[in-house]
Design a protein around this motif. Structure first.
Motif, mmCIF file in Angstrom:
data_model
loop_
_atom_site.group_PDB
_atom_site.id
_atom_site.type_symbol
_atom_site.label_atom_id
_atom_site.label_comp_id
_atom_site.label_asym_id
_atom_site.label_seq_id
_atom_site.Cartn_x
_atom_site.Cartn_y
_atom_site.Cartn_z
ATOM 1 N N TRP A 1 61.068 42.225 41.352
ATOM 2 C CA TRP A 1 62.168 42.670 42.212
ATOM 3 C C TRP A 1 63.082 43.648 41.487
ATOM 4 N N LEU A 2 63.272 43.449 40.165
ATOM 5 C CA LEU A 2 64.122 44.347 39.390
ATOM 6 C C LEU A 2 63.465 45.728 39.274
ATOM 7 N N LYS A 3 62.171 45.752 39.028
ATOM 8 C CA LYS A 3 61.459 47.035 38.970
ATOM 9 C C LYS A 3 61.593 47.773 40.295
ATOM 10 N N HIS A 4 61.416 47.031 41.402
ATOM 11 C CA HIS A 4 61.518 47.645 42.728
ATOM 12 C C HIS A 4 62.924 48.187 42.979
ATOM 13 N N ALA B 1 68.566 38.082 29.886
ATOM 14 C CA ALA B 1 67.363 37.296 30.187
ATOM 15 C C ALA B 1 66.600 37.909 31.361
ATOM 16 N N ILE B 2 67.326 38.358 32.378
ATOM 17 C CA ILE B 2 66.675 39.007 33.528
ATOM 18 C C ILE B 2 66.001 40.295 33.081
ATOM 19 N N LYS B 3 66.699 41.082 32.245
ATOM 20 C CA LYS B 3 66.112 42.332 31.746
ATOM 21 C C LYS B 3 64.852 42.059 30.924
ATOM 22 N N ALA B 4 64.899 41.026 30.087
ATOM 23 C CA ALA B 4 63.753 40.701 29.236
ATOM 24 C C ALA B 4 62.564 40.237 30.074
ATOM 25 N N ILE C 1 70.996 37.206 44.186
ATOM 26 C CA ILE C 1 72.040 37.003 43.184
ATOM 27 C C ILE C 1 73.375 37.255 43.870
ATOM 28 N N THR C 2 74.126 36.183 44.068
ATOM 29 C CA THR C 2 75.375 36.307 44.820
ATOM 30 C C THR C 2 76.608 36.064 43.974
ATOM 31 N N GLY C 3 76.451 35.501 42.812
ATOM 32 C CA GLY C 3 77.608 35.169 41.985
ATOM 33 C C GLY C 3 77.644 35.968 40.701
ATOM 34 N N PRO C 4 78.662 35.723 39.901
ATOM 35 C CA PRO C 4 78.782 36.407 38.614
ATOM 36 C C PRO C 4 77.736 35.903 37.622
ATOM 37 N N LEU C 5 77.404 36.748 36.664
ATOM 38 C CA LEU C 5 76.455 36.392 35.612
ATOM 39 C C LEU C 5 77.064 36.704 34.253
ATOM 40 N N THR C 6 76.632 35.981 33.246
ATOM 41 C CA THR C 6 77.062 36.266 31.880
ATOM 42 C C THR C 6 76.140 37.333 31.289
ATOM 43 N N THR C 7 76.556 37.877 30.171
ATOM 44 C CA THR C 7 75.736 38.877 29.493
ATOM 45 C C THR C 7 74.385 38.286 29.102
ATOM 46 N N ALA D 1 75.472 44.631 38.610
ATOM 47 C CA ALA D 1 74.600 45.650 39.201
ATOM 48 C C ALA D 1 74.460 46.852 38.263
ATOM 49 N N VAL D 2 75.558 47.306 37.706
ATOM 50 C CA VAL D 2 75.517 48.451 36.791
ATOM 51 C C VAL D 2 74.697 48.115 35.551
ATOM 52 N N LYS D 3 74.907 46.933 34.983
ATOM 53 C CA LYS D 3 74.176 46.543 33.772
ATOM 54 C C LYS D 3 72.673 46.422 34.027
ATOM 55 N N LEU D 4 72.300 46.063 35.259
ATOM 56 C CA LEU D 4 70.882 45.959 35.601
ATOM 57 C C LEU D 4 70.311 47.287 36.109
ATOM 58 N N GLY D 5 71.185 48.240 36.391
ATOM 59 C CA GLY D 5 70.726 49.547 36.872
ATOM 60 C C GLY D 5 70.314 49.541 38.329
ATOM 61 N N ILE D 6 70.938 48.658 39.123
ATOM 62 C CA ILE D 6 70.614 48.573 40.542
ATOM 63 C C ILE D 6 71.912 48.570 41.357
#
Length: 121
Positions: free
Chosen positions: A100-103, A92-95, A81-87, A66-71
């Motif tokens: 939903w991320l913008k919102h 990839a989500i940021k790119a 997104i319910t589980g852990p993610l790798t860097t 959440a912190v890395k995505l800014g949400i």
């Protein structure tokens, strides 16, 4: 009569949370033992290779994602997104920068702005 100072210890799950890593991704000896406050301070000050690797590449726990995505954590849940993610997955989500991320970032910005406004009262 003087009291002997006891060493403060914590469960591995607590130590992993304080270190910002996923417990299941840590070495077995970390998961099976207890961690003293002094050990935790040493791990934070001079992280071993396994800890540095986990912090760099993950998998990361939800609060770190959440912190890395800014949400918020709630924003992650709303996005499914319910589980852990790798860097790499986070990058990839940021790119991709999905709608939903913008919102969720705009929601988070509003929450921060409101918290700042309340703090200034």
């Amino acid at each position: 009569m003087t009291k002997l100072k006891t060493t403060q210890t914590m469960k591995p799950a607590t130590a992993a949370k304080k270190l910002g890593v996923l417990l299941s991704a840590t070495p077995a000896e970390f998961q099976e033992g207890v961690v003293s406050r002094d050990e935790l301070n040493r791990l934070q000050a001079d992280p071993p290779a396994w800890l540095a690797e986990l912090r760099r590449n993950g998998p990361h726990p939800r609060q770190v994602v959440a912190v890395k995505l800014g949400i918020s954590n709630s924003g992650l849940a709303r996005a499914g997104i319910t589980g852990p993610l790798t860097t790499a997955e986070i990058e990839a989500i940021k790119a991709e920068d999905p709608e939903w991320l913008k919102h969720e970032r705009s929601v988070q910005a509003e929450v921060r702005k409101e918290a700042q406004r309340l703090k200034q009262r």
